[in-house]
Design a protein around this motif. Structure first.
Motif, PDB file in Angstrom:
ATOM      1  N   ALA A 134     -46.103  73.226  93.387  1.00 32.23           N
ATOM      2  CA  ALA A 134     -45.253  74.276  93.947  1.00 32.23           C
ATOM      3  C   ALA A 134     -43.955  74.317  93.138  1.00 32.23           C
ATOM      4  CB  ALA A 134     -44.949  73.991  95.408  1.00 32.23           C
ATOM      5  N   THR A 135     -43.321  75.490  93.077  1.00 35.27           N
ATOM      6  CA  THR A 135     -42.070  75.597  92.316  1.00 35.27           C
ATOM      7  C   THR A 135     -41.025  74.611  92.824  1.00 35.27           C
ATOM      8  OG1 THR A 135     -42.484  77.899  91.747  1.00 35.27           O
ATOM      9  CG2 THR A 135     -40.191  77.152  91.686  1.00 35.27           C
ATOM     10  N   ALA A 136     -40.898  74.498  94.154  1.00 34.91           N
ATOM     11  CA  ALA A 136     -39.907  73.563  94.709  1.00 34.91           C
ATOM     12  C   ALA A 136     -40.216  72.132  94.269  1.00 34.91           C
ATOM     13  CB  ALA A 136     -39.883  73.662  96.233  1.00 34.91           C
ATOM     14  N   VAL A 137     -41.496  71.802  94.231  1.00 35.71           N
ATOM     15  CA  VAL A 137     -41.900  70.449  93.819  1.00 35.71           C
ATOM     16  C   VAL A 137     -41.576  70.237  92.343  1.00 35.71           C
ATOM     17  CG1 VAL A 137     -43.863  68.876  93.567  1.00 35.71           C
ATOM     18  CG2 VAL A 137     -43.709  70.371  95.578  1.00 35.71           C
ATOM     19  N   ALA A 138     -41.885  71.235  91.531  1.00 34.41           N
ATOM     20  CA  ALA A 138     -41.600  71.120  90.100  1.00 34.41           C
ATOM     21  C   ALA A 138     -40.095  70.932  89.870  1.00 34.41           C
ATOM     22  CB  ALA A 138     -42.098  72.373  89.373  1.00 34.41           C
ATOM     23  N   ARG A 139     -39.288  71.638  90.655  1.00 33.79           N
ATOM     24  CA  ARG A 139     -37.826  71.504  90.491  1.00 33.79           C
ATOM     25  C   ARG A 139     -37.349  70.126  90.922  1.00 33.79           C
ATOM     26  NH1 ARG A 139     -35.490  77.613  91.933  1.00 33.79           N
ATOM     27  NH2 ARG A 139     -36.656  78.580  90.218  1.00 33.79           N
ATOM     28  N   LEU A 140     -37.947  69.588  91.984  1.00 31.35           N
ATOM     29  CA  LEU A 140     -37.573  68.240  92.420  1.00 31.35           C
ATOM     30  C   LEU A 140     -37.946  67.212  91.353  1.00 31.35           C
ATOM     31  CD1 LEU A 140     -38.602  68.417  96.182  1.00 31.35           C
ATOM     32  CD2 LEU A 140     -36.270  68.133  95.282  1.00 31.35           C
ATOM     33  N   ARG A 141     -39.134  67.378  90.785  1.00 34.71           N
ATOM     34  CA  ARG A 141     -39.549  66.439  89.731  1.00 34.71           C
ATOM     35  C   ARG A 141     -38.598  66.541  88.543  1.00 34.71           C
ATOM     36  NH1 ARG A 141     -44.771  64.628  91.198  1.00 34.71           N
ATOM     37  NH2 ARG A 141     -46.249  66.257  91.817  1.00 34.71           N
ATOM     38  N   ALA A 142     -38.245  67.790  88.178  1.00 29.21           N
ATOM     39  CA  ALA A 142     -37.342  67.979  87.037  1.00 29.21           C
ATOM     40  C   ALA A 142     -35.976  67.364  87.311  1.00 29.21           C
ATOM     41  CB  ALA A 142     -37.208  69.462  86.726  1.00 29.21           C
ATOM     42  N   ALA A 143     -35.598  67.330  88.598  1.00 24.09           N
ATOM     43  CA  ALA A 143     -34.298  66.757  88.954  1.00 24.09           C
ATOM     44  C   ALA A 143     -34.368  65.241  89.052  1.00 24.09           C
ATOM     45  CB  ALA A 143     -33.826  67.354  90.286  1.00 24.09           C
ATOM     46  N   GLY A 144     -35.550  64.674  88.821  1.00 27.72           N
ATOM     47  CA  GLY A 144     -35.671  63.217  88.812  1.00 27.72           C
ATOM     48  C   GLY A 144     -35.917  62.605  90.180  1.00 27.72           C
ATOM     49  N   ALA A 145     -36.202  63.463  91.196  1.00 19.91           N
ATOM     50  CA  ALA A 145     -36.469  62.933  92.530  1.00 19.91           C
ATOM     51  C   ALA A 145     -37.753  62.101  92.508  1.00 19.91           C
ATOM     52  CB  ALA A 145     -36.601  64.064  93.537  1.00 19.91           C
ATOM     53  N   VAL A 146     -37.814  61.124  93.415  1.00 21.37           N
ATOM     54  CA  VAL A 146     -38.989  60.256  93.514  1.00 21.37           C
ATOM     55  C   VAL A 146     -39.779  60.708  94.744  1.00 21.37           C
ATOM     56  CG1 VAL A 146     -39.768  57.897  93.928  1.00 21.37           C
ATOM     57  CG2 VAL A 146     -37.817  58.336  92.394  1.00 21.37           C
ATOM     58  N   ILE A 147     -40.940  61.295  94.521  1.00 23.50           N
ATOM     59  CA  ILE A 147     -41.712  61.831  95.648  1.00 23.50           C
ATOM     60  C   ILE A 147     -42.561  60.717  96.260  1.00 23.50           C
ATOM     61  CG2 ILE A 147     -43.519  63.482  96.283  1.00 23.50           C
ATOM     62  CD1 ILE A 147     -42.093  65.288  94.048  1.00 23.50           C
ATOM     63  N   THR A 148     -42.219  60.400  97.519  1.00 26.94           N
ATOM     64  CA  THR A 148     -42.850  59.252  98.175  1.00 26.94           C
ATOM     65  C   THR A 148     -44.252  59.576  98.643  1.00 26.94           C
ATOM     66  OG1 THR A 148     -41.819  60.003 100.227  1.00 26.94           O
ATOM     67  CG2 THR A 148     -40.692  58.243  99.002  1.00 26.94           C
ATOM     68  N   GLY A 149     -44.471  60.823  99.077  1.00 26.89           N
ATOM     69  CA  GLY A 149     -45.795  61.169  99.586  1.00 26.89           C
ATOM     70  C   GLY A 149     -45.762  62.453 100.370  1.00 26.89           C
ATOM     71  N   LYS A 150     -46.848  62.698 101.083  1.00 25.64           N
ATOM     72  CA  LYS A 150     -47.037  63.949 101.802  1.00 25.64           C
ATOM     73  C   LYS A 150     -47.031  63.683 103.297  1.00 25.64           C
ATOM     74  CE  LYS A 150     -47.582  67.068  99.594  1.00 25.64           C
ATOM     75  NZ  LYS A 150     -48.778  67.704  98.999  1.00 25.64           N
ATOM     76  N   THR A 151     -46.261  64.483 104.028  1.00 19.86           N
ATOM     77  CA  THR A 151     -46.056  64.194 105.446  1.00 19.86           C
ATOM     78  C   THR A 151     -46.952  65.024 106.356  1.00 19.86           C
ATOM     79  OG1 THR A 151     -44.252  65.795 105.590  1.00 19.86           O
ATOM     80  CG2 THR A 151     -43.663  63.524 105.040  1.00 19.86           C
ATOM     81  N   ASN A 152     -47.182  64.458 107.514  1.00 18.10           N
ATOM     82  CA  ASN A 152     -48.060  65.070 108.508  1.00 18.10           C
ATOM     83  C   ASN A 152     -47.401  66.315 109.108  1.00 18.10           C
ATOM     84  OD1 ASN A 152     -50.364  65.288 110.062  1.00 18.10           O
ATOM     85  ND2 ASN A 152     -49.751  63.704 111.548  1.00 18.10           N
ATOM     86  N   MET A 153     -48.225  67.179 109.638  1.00 20.10           N
ATOM     87  CA  MET A 153     -47.741  68.466 110.139  1.00 20.10           C
ATOM     88  C   MET A 153     -48.766  69.036 111.103  1.00 20.10           C
ATOM     89  SD  MET A 153     -48.583  70.559 106.593  1.00 20.10           S
ATOM     90  CE  MET A 153     -48.545  72.213 107.293  1.00 20.10           C
ATOM     91  N   ASP A 154     -48.364  70.050 111.841  1.00 18.51           N
ATOM     92  CA  ASP A 154     -49.370  70.814 112.571  1.00 18.51           C
ATOM     93  C   ASP A 154     -50.191  71.559 111.538  1.00 18.51           C
ATOM     94  OD1 ASP A 154     -48.819  70.448 115.469  1.00 18.51           O
ATOM     95  OD2 ASP A 154     -46.850  71.254 114.931  1.00 18.51           O
ATOM     96  N   GLU A 155     -51.507  71.602 111.775  1.00 17.33           N
ATOM     97  CA  GLU A 155     -52.429  72.211 110.815  1.00 17.33           C
ATOM     98  C   GLU A 155     -51.938  73.601 110.391  1.00 17.33           C
ATOM     99  OE1 GLU A 155     -56.408  72.541 112.330  1.00 17.33           O
ATOM    100  OE2 GLU A 155     -57.175  73.409 110.478  1.00 17.33           O
ATOM    101  N   PHE A 156     -51.811  73.772 109.083  1.00 17.42           N
ATOM    102  CA  PHE A 156     -51.322  75.030 108.494  1.00 17.42           C
ATOM    103  C   PHE A 156     -49.976  75.472 109.092  1.00 17.42           C
ATOM    104  CE2 PHE A 156     -55.810  75.439 107.225  1.00 17.42           C
ATOM    105  CZ  PHE A 156     -55.620  75.670 105.867  1.00 17.42           C
ATOM    106  N   ALA A 157     -49.209  74.489 109.574  1.00 16.02           N
ATOM    107  CA  ALA A 157     -47.872  74.728 110.123  1.00 16.02           C
ATOM    108  C   ALA A 157     -47.902  75.489 111.446  1.00 16.02           C
ATOM    109  CB  ALA A 157     -46.963  75.445 109.110  1.00 16.02           C
ATOM    110  N   MET A 158     -49.052  75.452 112.126  1.00 17.12           N
ATOM    111  CA  MET A 158     -49.165  76.170 113.395  1.00 17.12           C
ATOM    112  C   MET A 158     -49.044  75.207 114.553  1.00 17.12           C
ATOM    113  SD  MET A 158     -52.215  78.732 112.368  1.00 17.12           S
ATOM    114  CE  MET A 158     -52.200  79.468 110.733  1.00 17.12           C
ATOM    115  N   GLY A 159     -47.820  75.147 115.079  1.00 20.10           N
ATOM    116  CA  GLY A 159     -47.605  74.264 116.208  1.00 20.10           C
ATOM    117  C   GLY A 159     -46.162  73.829 116.258  1.00 20.10           C
ATOM    118  N   SER A 160     -45.779  73.189 117.345  1.00 22.87           N
ATOM    119  CA  SER A 160     -44.398  72.777 117.550  1.00 22.87           C
ATOM    120  C   SER A 160     -44.331  71.326 117.977  1.00 22.87           C
ATOM    121  CB  SER A 160     -43.763  73.673 118.628  1.00 22.87           C
ATOM    122  OG  SER A 160     -43.991  75.031 118.339  1.00 22.87           O
TER     123      SER A 160
END
Lengths: 494, 484, 95
Positions: free
Chosen positions: A106-132
């Protein structure tokens, strides 16, 4: 000595530059915290130990070589699992995408990598972001570190919890109807939805395209600003991204609220709002007034219809956005034999969870012949009314404020079987998604059960400066120091 | 057509634009590449990918709209047309619905029965699908396939759809429309418009009614017609089929049909159980399209000459209508025609040479005009020689083919082959006198009023001069000297 | 006004194979949600333009330039079924 995992990003960034500690030390601290808390919280779907270690090494090498790509260099950041990460499984918490490894960032991810951020992993969510509540995950729910019998809110619950629990310094989520701000409120962290179009959506697995925005979570307003600055700005890969230079927001943090006009939204302070939540919000408003803000009450009469409009618009868009998950090019394919149509229908029935199916059906119906005008068409007009209400309010006020969520964190399972009750969790946050305006949640206190309360600040489109100005002042005035039970050193010792 | 019946025909044409990159992503438009090698997250519809419209494609569709005399909507919208099909990666097609880029145009066509104005309902922008290959015992037919392979190189190629009003009445008119549209698209340079390769294809709607009936009959739509000849045959077949059906007491079913080239028949496609509900809605990933007046005007100013205007200009210059059409249809012929006329050649003569002798010779040698040395200047030189009487028109044809074959300039060739005519009266007079002196009998017959030997005498003079004397001059002299 | 939904037709349109029990359950839930949503129908919106985009922007074009394509292996390796560099699906038409 404080655990490194509890530092703010600003403090960590300064320590990295003075040589107090290394990026590898920071990573080790958050990974250790994750090891201690994940069994109870399940904030992460994927912890990318290897990728993160490589990124931390690179950051340390860059520091050693005198290269500085910005304040996120070497900072461990978590990403919601609907942001595509090249080479790292990305599922949006859906069985239909289980095992899918994107060939692009994703563009945001590419920008974070370019900024030298250390991506720890992928976080849990409601499926397809549907839920609260982050209960609608195909891979098990996430729990609230303040009380593990309660939900962390959603849909970006994993990102909120990683920040609250110290298994990341900051995180990104996506906000379609409150999916950043509501879990931020329920987990006592700062969460922000930028102006629609400020952050590229390219590589964000779409839920409702006209509402989705990527935004940051952190433990302070200043950290949120640092995270936003790293990803904001025009992207040629997203036609709806705003083609204007993005100003720095840091200056806004120290200007105070003298003379700033603050409107309290009447409709979001009445019925349906928990009295303790209302009281905490009112107390914050009073402090702003004491600090020199010009406080008044303002009405958004269409806001009561915003929820209904949202629950037509978002499902309609999702029914089309999720059509691509058909078992042809990627993702789950049913083993039931038949025609391609049978294959698609069974793959989708097997791959999607009940909330996703519910919304796809709802959206398909709302768009179908004979019903379009009554449902989708009318909802789009209500959207115009909501925008007009905001425009009128912003003629008199610089920012609008309200609770972020009507209640504090609710028990796991409480609303899972009642879609309508769950949908009401988003009543305060949805209007800003419909209008496309920026909005932030800042923790301002705890209720009698010791659960955090979020204070929502809304500003007009591209009004991030004044939004952060007020948010920083609220943070200073309230001086919220409570930490989630699971993030305190007593609890997290192995 | 059977007397007492009238057909009502409308055509929907899909044209693939020949932009460098696809409609919504930066993959090359290269449908011949190895399968799935011209693909990216966007055209494969990977999760998270977003479309970004190609500005050139919008400019191209505006060109088409302007050439078809359409109104260009200052604001138009992209919609999603939702339907599931494995060659459609997103399971929706980005298309237009209300507010297409162009509307309300028209086009003049010349059919055998005279000129017809065909209304253009709309011209809208959309994207192509991927390519399916049906594999099984049936030799690639979908009905017998046991599985299907998908290549997405074509997915997302910009596609323009041009929809006519139901203004066409005969198979010939339908063909003339298709042909004129193809010419326009080629002249604009926005597509290679290759029917056989599918970069231009027709869906044709046909209904019939009794002459004078104000109501339309039930129509059928025959999809993916891929040649002009087929377009004409499809319409003819459908008209006959529908008239026969109705006259036998039956009725036409509204349905989609396909054309079988081998059997020269249309047949109903296997119909779906229920009609599609496309659930059109405005694509939230894409902004409204705005074609501002200055942009529109700039595109208008950049339009090349349209085929109809070019044909009219050629006729005006002196070419006959049939030659003008052939010239205008060929870049190679028309450029040489224009050069020659600009250099002062006789337009009528050059038009006949180019569309007759040159085309015939090229066919004989299986050559392309652009691979030959033939230039407009050559044609002008040749034309000037004929006008000046230096070359007979039959000798000119020989010189022309030799010029195409690269033997030199027309004058050099004519001289080298000793084809130059003698037009000098004095020189010819010597020969005439000699012939008359040697044929006193013939001269006497003419003097008595018997004109029959005239041709013989002229032939003798031509022989005397080795065929190079200008026949007109010879004729004049012989006549003057024998008739006193 | 009670909402009556032909849920089987909707599910077919959405390509989701559901059992009769599931159809029944989703049908009822949708009816509840839509009854709530019907409140928006009562609002007077005559003459109000619909909002499709939060920001008043237009075009968002890119120039006609060719960029990099993906290596086919990077996505074909993720596909459920492929053959000869192409995606493979079962027969399209029924028996």
């Amino acid at each position: 000595m404080t655990d490194l995992a509890d530092l703010t990003i600003a403090r960590a960034a300064s320590g990295l530059r003075t040589g107090e500690f290394t990026a590898a030390d920071l990573l080790e601290a958050v990974m250790r915290r994750a090891t201690m808390t994940e069994a109870q919280l399940h904030a992460y779907l994927t912890l990318d130990h290897e990728g993160a270690a490589t990124a931390a090494e690179e950051a340390d090498r860059a520091f050693a070589a005198g290269q500085d790509h910005g304040l996120l260099q070497g900072i461990p950041i978590a990403l919601k699992d609907n942001m595509c990460t090249r080479g790292v499984e990305t599922t949006a918490s859906s069985k239909i995408l289980s095992g899918w490894v994107p060939p692009y960032d994703a563009t945001a991810v590419a920008r974070l990598r370019a900024a030298g951020a250390v991506i720890t992993g992928k976080t849990n969510m409601d499926e397809f972001a549907m839920g609260s509540s982050t209960e609608n995950s195909a891979f098990g729910e996430t729990r609230n570190p303040w009380d593990t019998d309660r939900v962390p809110g959603g849909s970006s619950g994993g990102s909120a919890v990683a920040v609250a629990a110290g298994s990341a310094f900051g995180a990104f989520g996506s906000d379609t109807g409150g999916s950043i701000r509501q879990p931020a409120a329920l987990t006592g962290v700062v969460g922000m939805k930028p102006t629609y179009g400020l952050v590229s959506r390219y590589g964000l697995i779409a839920f409702a395209s006209s509402l989705d925005q990527i935004g940051p979570f952190a433990r302070t307003v200043e950290d949120v600003v640092l995270l936003l600055e790293a990803v904001a700005g025009f992207d040629a890969l997203d036609s709806t991204s705003i083609d204007e230079p993005t100003p720095g927001f840091g200056d806004a943090l120290r200007t105070g609220v003298e003379g700033v006009r603050v409107g309290v939204v009447t409709e979001l302070m009445g019925e349906g709002i928990d009295p303790e939540v209302r009281a905490a919000v009112q107390a914050t408003v009073d402090r702003l007034a004491d600090a020199g803000a010009a406080v008044g009450e303002v009405s958004l009469p269409s806001s009561e219809h915003a929820l209904s409009a949202y629950y037509l618009i978002a499902p309609a868009e999702c029914s089309s956005n999720l059509a691509r998950f058909d078992g042809v090019r990627y993702g789950h394919r049913s083993s039931i034999e038949g025609t391609t149509e049978d294959m698609m229908s069974h793959s989708r029935a097997e791959g999607f969870g009940p909330e996703v199916i519910r919304r796809i059906l709802l959206g398909t119906y709302a768009l179908s012949a004979g019903y379009y005008d009554a449902f989708y068409g009318q909802a789009q007009k209500v959207r115009t009314l909501v925008r007009r209400d905001f425009e009128e309010a912003y003629a008199d006020y610089d920012v609008l404020v309200s609770p972020t969520s009507p209640t504090t964190a609710f028990p796991v399972g409480e609303r899972a079987q009642d879609p309508l009750a769950m949908y009401l969790s988003d009543v305060c946050t949805i209007p800003s998604n419909l209008s496309g305006d920026p909005s932030i949640s800042v923790p301002v206190g705890v209720d009698a059960d010791g659960l955090p309360v979020g204070f929502q600040i809304m500003a007009p489109a591209l009004g991030e400066q004044v939004l952060f100005q007020v948010a920083a002042e609220v943070e200073r005035l309230v001086d919220f120091q409570d930490r989630a039970r699971l993030a305190t050193s007593d609890e997290v010792k192995p | 057509m059977k007397p007492g019946w009238e057909a009502v025909i409308g055509v929907e044409t899909h044209v693939e634009l020949s932009t460098r990159s696809k409609m919504f992503c930066r993959c090359p438009v290269d449908v011949d590449a190895a399968p799935n090698t011209a693909c990216c997250p966007v055209c494969l519809a990977l999760p998270g990918a977003l479309p970004v419209p190609n500005e050139q494609a919008i400019e191209d569709i505006v060109k088409i709209g302007l050439a078809l005399d359409c109104a260009i909507n200052e604001r138009s919208l992209f919609y999603r047309k939702n339907y599931f099909y494995p060659d459609l990666p997103k399971n929706y097609q980005i298309s237009q619905y209300t507010f297409p880029v162009c509307e309300h145009g028209s086009i003049e066509i010349e059919a055998e029965d005279g000129p017809v104005t065909v209304g253009i309902t709309r011209v809208h922008m959309e994207e192509d699908t991927g390519k399916s290959t049906h594999v099984g015992d049936g030799g690639g037919r979908i009905h017998d396939a046991d599985h299907t392979l998908l290549d997405f190189n074509r997915a997302g190629v910009p596609l323009v759809e041009i929809v006519t009003e139901p203004d066409l009445r005969t198979p010939e008119q339908a063909r003339a429309y298709g042909s004129e549209l193809q010419r326009i698209v080629l002249a604009l340079g926005v597509s290679d418009a290759k029917l056989e390769a599918g970069s231009m294809r027709f869906d044709v709607n046909v209904s019939v009614r009794r002459t004078g009936d104000p109501e339309f009959g039930t129509r059928t739509e025959t999809k993916n017609v891929n040649s002009l000849r087929s377009l004409q045959r499809v319409v003819a077949f459908e008209i006959d089929r529908q008239v026969e059906l109705i006259e036998a007491g039956g009725s036409v079913t509204q349905e989609t049909r396909h054309w079988n080239e081998e059997t020269a028949q249309t047949a109903a496609m296997r119909s779906k159980e229920e009609s599609e509900d496309y659930r059109y809605f405005q694509d939230p990933d894409l902004l409204p399209l705005e074609v501002s007046e200055p942009w529109r005007d700039a595109i208008l100013a950049s339009l090349p000459e349209l085929p109809a205007d070019r044909r009219a200009r050629y006729v005006e210059a002196g070419a006959d209508a049939a030659a003008a059409e052939l010239l205008a249809d060929s870049r190679g012929l028309s450029s040489r025609f224009e050069e020659a006329v600009a250099a002062g050649a006789n337009a009528r003569t050059v038009a006949i040479w180019l569309t007759g002798d040159v085309v015939a010779h090229l066919r004989r040698i299986d050559g392309d005009i652009d691979a030959t040395v033939l230039s407009g200047d050559h044609l002008a030189e040749l034309s000037a020689m004929v006008e000046a009487g230096e070359l007979s028109s039959s000798a000119a044809k020989d010189v022309l083919t030799a010029t195409i074959d690269g033997e030199g300039s027309p004058r050099d060739i004519a001289e080298a082959k000793d084809l130059m005519q003698v037009s000098d009266v004095g020189e010819i007079e010597v020969a005439v006198d000699a012939v008359l002196a040697a044929n006193a009998d013939a001269v006497a017959k003419i003097a008595d009023g018997d004109m029959k030997p005239m041709g013989f005498l002229i032939g003798q003079v031509m022989r005397e001069t080795g065929g190079k004397a200008d026949p007109k001059v010879v004729q004049q002299l012989v006549r003057a000297k024998t008739q006193g | 006004m009670p909402v009556d939904i032909d849920i089987a037709k909707v599910a077919k349109l959405a390509r989701i194979a559901l059992t009769d029990d599931e159809l029944d359950q989703y049908g009822h839930q949708l009816e509840d949600i839509l009854e709530h949503a019907e409140r928006v129908q009562a609002l007077p919106t005559e003459g109000i333009e619909p909002t499709s985009h939060p920001m008043p922007m237009v075009n968002g074009f890119r120039r006609d330039e060719v960029g990099e394509c993906l290596d086919p292996d990077s996505f074909l390796s993720q596909a459920p079924d492929t053959r000869d560099g192409q995606f493979r699906v079962p027969r399209i038409l029924g028996e």
